[in-house]
Design an enzyme around this catalytic site. Structure first.
Site, mmCIF file in Angstrom:
data_model
loop_
_atom_site.group_PDB
_atom_site.id
_atom_site.type_symbol
_atom_site.label_atom_id
_atom_site.label_comp_id
_atom_site.label_asym_id
_atom_site.label_seq_id
_atom_site.Cartn_x
_atom_site.Cartn_y
_atom_site.Cartn_z
ATOM 1 N N GLY A 1 -9.087 11.502 -7.045
ATOM 2 C CA GLY A 1 -10.005 10.611 -6.342
ATOM 3 C C GLY A 1 -9.642 9.177 -6.658
ATOM 4 O O GLY A 1 -8.889 8.914 -7.586
ATOM 5 N N CYS B 1 -5.620 15.017 -11.797
ATOM 6 C CA CYS B 1 -5.656 13.541 -11.766
ATOM 7 C C CYS B 1 -7.054 13.020 -12.116
ATOM 8 O O CYS B 1 -7.483 13.160 -13.248
ATOM 9 C CB CYS B 1 -5.146 13.034 -10.414
ATOM 10 S SG CYS B 1 -4.659 11.301 -10.483
ATOM 11 N N TYR B 2 -7.787 12.471 -11.152
ATOM 12 C CA TYR B 2 -9.151 12.010 -11.474
ATOM 13 C C TYR B 2 -9.962 13.160 -12.077
ATOM 14 O O TYR B 2 -10.728 12.979 -13.013
ATOM 15 C CB TYR B 2 -9.859 11.483 -10.219
ATOM 16 C CG TYR B 2 -11.280 11.020 -10.482
ATOM 17 C CD1 TYR B 2 -11.532 9.755 -10.971
ATOM 18 C CD2 TYR B 2 -12.364 11.882 -10.274
ATOM 19 C CE1 TYR B 2 -12.833 9.336 -11.259
ATOM 20 C CE2 TYR B 2 -13.669 11.475 -10.555
ATOM 21 C CZ TYR B 2 -13.890 10.198 -11.041
ATOM 22 O OH TYR B 2 -15.174 9.795 -11.321
ATOM 23 N N HIS C 1 0.054 15.777 -9.675
ATOM 24 C CA HIS C 1 -0.485 16.536 -8.539
ATOM 25 C C HIS C 1 0.336 17.805 -8.285
ATOM 26 O O HIS C 1 1.375 17.732 -7.629
ATOM 27 C CB HIS C 1 -0.493 15.651 -7.282
ATOM 28 C CG HIS C 1 -1.531 14.582 -7.344
ATOM 29 N ND1 HIS C 1 -2.816 14.765 -6.896
ATOM 30 C CD2 HIS C 1 -1.479 13.334 -7.860
ATOM 31 C CE1 HIS C 1 -3.517 13.671 -7.114
ATOM 32 N NE2 HIS C 1 -2.730 12.786 -7.699
ATOM 33 N N GLU D 1 -0.264 20.095 -6.278
ATOM 34 C CA GLU D 1 -0.369 20.535 -4.883
ATOM 35 C C GLU D 1 0.684 19.925 -3.964
ATOM 36 O O GLU D 1 0.915 20.433 -2.878
ATOM 37 C CB GLU D 1 -1.780 20.234 -4.340
ATOM 38 C CG GLU D 1 -2.131 18.762 -4.145
ATOM 39 C CD GLU D 1 -2.597 18.035 -5.410
ATOM 40 O OE1 GLU D 1 -2.306 18.521 -6.516
ATOM 41 O OE2 GLU D 1 -3.229 16.970 -5.287
ATOM 42 N N ASP E 1 -1.314 24.279 19.393
ATOM 43 C CA ASP E 1 -2.699 24.133 18.935
ATOM 44 C C ASP E 1 -3.706 24.582 19.996
ATOM 45 O O ASP E 1 -4.620 25.358 19.702
ATOM 46 C CB ASP E 1 -2.992 22.682 18.541
ATOM 47 C CG ASP E 1 -2.022 22.179 17.487
ATOM 48 O OD1 ASP E 1 -1.412 23.033 16.816
ATOM 49 O OD2 ASP E 1 -1.863 20.959 17.351
ATOM 50 N N LYS F 1 -0.313 22.786 10.442
ATOM 51 C CA LYS F 1 0.395 23.349 11.587
ATOM 52 C C LYS F 1 0.891 24.787 11.349
ATOM 53 O O LYS F 1 0.708 25.662 12.187
ATOM 54 C CB LYS F 1 1.593 22.452 11.918
ATOM 55 C CG LYS F 1 2.223 22.743 13.247
ATOM 56 C CD LYS F 1 1.449 22.060 14.331
ATOM 57 C CE LYS F 1 2.021 22.226 15.691
ATOM 58 N NZ LYS F 1 1.269 21.430 16.670
#
Ligand code: XMP
Length: 513
Positions: free
Chosen positions: A55, A82-83, A172, A174, A230, A369
């Site tokens: 954050g 992180c945060y 991070h 991710e 989509d 996607k």
């Protein structure tokens, strides 16, 4: 046995949906909840663990997001990123301070050394690259925790209290730039939290179908189907959920690729939906006759499109829901300045003003996607639709330089078909972000048989890109280019020359007009 749930507590970081996506990739169901969610509500979901996201705040700021301290005595494992790592440390008696030297603030790829005795990093290399993005720094580790990773600038790149299942990482895991990030998340979920991997896209599909049925009730839904990935997946999802309550309007403007209109229509034949295909080729070509200026062409197509859709909307009358195929990257982009380029393009996103509806539904807005493609497969859409490369709203009009005529469109359609066919045969279709043929406005002298020709030059374009803001041209094998060239000049009447475009973006754009 009920399905396991992971709660991701959202502190406003920019990668939060990416964490959710990684957890899903690990085969575990997750929900992203705002950090303000009361603990009782979180407990009611019986999660196997909690992930605190990053954050933008500093934990020592007076108005910084906090958590109910009881979350730490409840007994579920927590991973702070992180945060989230700083918040956990701060809440449990550690000390977080602003990094005083520029060196201690870390942004970007950072060599990191790991304690592979920690469950998060077990059997991973002792040194690897992580992605850092922090200005604060954990100066004192809370009691019960130990350091489990460090970098040159930061002695506290990761911490753990394994007895309580509390882990914190300053980097991070991710993002793709963290070399073993996915493995670390996998270890946290499976080895620390006992995940079973009981979630799949099939589940998402069933849950979403059920939720849509509930939301839509007996209402009418309208969808502008472009034939792109989509909107096609969205149409399939809604068809599955509400069948004949759905009306798909598919405007065939005559600027589609070869067979595209029929393919899209055929893909929806198995559902009991109202499928309206408007064959508007003549209308579009008449409006475009004699027009050579690219922006003018785009405007005409955009306006005609809206008018056709509006006319169909009027026939249908009022609807309850207008469905849109917004996906997560669109959601991010709409907040960012850089997105303006894509958004100014003509696509079906701009339609709501012209149709009488009560609500917009966007069931794909949390998917990336490739997840949308996976969902499409789950729904039984054919592979050629699901893996379709991006195709612009104004279609082949952007690939015929100068005036558009039916003859020119047919040339570019055939040439494009051959290029796609050969790329697929070479097994290279999936390795390019976008590739197509365009018709230059240039004719030149050639010789065929014993005669002189004066025909068009077709340009082939193939690009690879992450975000379409910049793109590089693809180094296609010469023999593939050769086969495509030979076939085009032999099979497509009116073409005697094939060029390969070796310009990147910038300075060129992907499309020609
Ligand atoms: P350019 O030509 O701007 O293309 O480099 C970048 C990406 O955007 C697509 N594109 C469009 N998509 N409506 C769309 O829906 C448009 O008007 C449009 N113009 C370009 C292009 O195909 C590429 O993927």
């Amino acid at each position: 046995m009920s399905r396991q749930t992971v709660i991701i507590l959202d502190f406003g970081g920019q990668y939060n949906q990416l964490i959710a996506r990684r957890v899903r990739e690990c085969g575990v169901y997750c929900e992203l909840l705002p950090w303000t969610t009361p603990l009782e509500q979180i407990k009611a979901k019986e999660p196997i663990c909690i992930i605190f996201t990053g954050g933008p705040n500093s934990v020592y700021a007076p108005d910084a997001p906090r958590v109910d301290p009881a979350i730490f005595t409840w007994g579920v494992p927590i991973l702070g990123i992180c945060y989230g790592c700083q918040l956990m440390a701060h809440s449990l008696g550690g000390r977080v301070v602003p990094a005083t030297s520029a060196a201690a603030r870390e942004y970007g790829k950072t060599e990191t050394v790991f304690d592979t005795g920690c469950r998060l990093f077990r059997n991973l290399p002792e040194e690897s690259v992580t992605w850092m993005s922090h200005g604060d720094y954990l100066e004192k580790v809370p009691e019960g925790f130990r350091l489990t990773a460090h970098t040159t600038a930061c002695p506290t790149a990761a911490i753990a209290d394994e007895s309580r299942g509390f882990y914190g990482v300053q980097f991070h895991p991710e993002v793709n730039h963290t070399q073993f990030g996915k493995e670390m998340l996998h270890r946290f979920l499976y080895e620390v939290c006992g995940a079973r991997g009981d979630w799949s896209m099939g589940d998402f599909c069933r849950l979403t179908v059920a939720a849509l049925r509930e939301e839509i009730g007996g209402g009418k839904v309208l969808l502008a189907l472009s034939g792109g990935v989509d909107s096609s997946v969205l149409a399939a999802l809604l068809a599955e959920a509400v069948g004949s309550q759905l009306t798909c309007v598919f405007v065939d403007h005559g600027l589609m690729r070869k067979n595209e209109g029929d393919e899209v229509q055929a893909a929806f034949a198995k559902w009991d939906v109202n499928f309206i295909r408007v064959n508007a080729e003549e209308r579009f070509l008449t409006a475009l006759a004699g027009v050579t200026e690219p922006e003018r062409k785009r405007k005409i197509i955009g306006e005609e499109f809206i008018r056709v859709f509006e006319a169909e909307g009027k026939k249908i009358g009022s609807v309850d829901f207008l469905a849109q195929g917004t996906i997560y990257p669109d959601v991010i982009e709409s907040g960012a300045g850089a997105a303006a380029v894509i958004k100014s393009h003509h696509n079906v996103g701009g339609l709501p003003d012209f149709v009488d509806f009560k609500e917009i539904i966007e069931p794909l807005r949390l998917l990336f996607k490739d997840e949308v493609r996976q969902l499409g497969r789950e729904l039984g859409l054919p592979e050629y639709l699901v893996t379709r490369q991006p195709f612009p709203g104004p279609g082949l009009a952007l690939r015929v330089i100068g005036e558009i005529t039916k003859e020119k469109l047919d040339i570019v359609r055939e040439a494009d078909f051959i290029f796609r066919d050969e790329a697929a045969r070479a097994g290279l279709a999936g390795s390019m972000s976008q590739y197509f043929a365009a018709l230059t406005n240039m004719r030149s002298v050639g010789v065929m048989g014993d005669g002189r020709t004066y025909d068009y030059a077709v340009a082939l374009r193939a690009v690879s890109t992450e975000d379409f803001m910049t793109a590089d041209w693809v180094r296609l094998p010469y023999d593939l280019l050769d086969r495509v060239s030979v076939r085009i000049v032999n099979e497509v009447k009116g073409v005697n020359r094939v060029l390969y475009d070796i310009t990147s973006k910038p300075p060129a754009t992907v499309e020609y007009e």
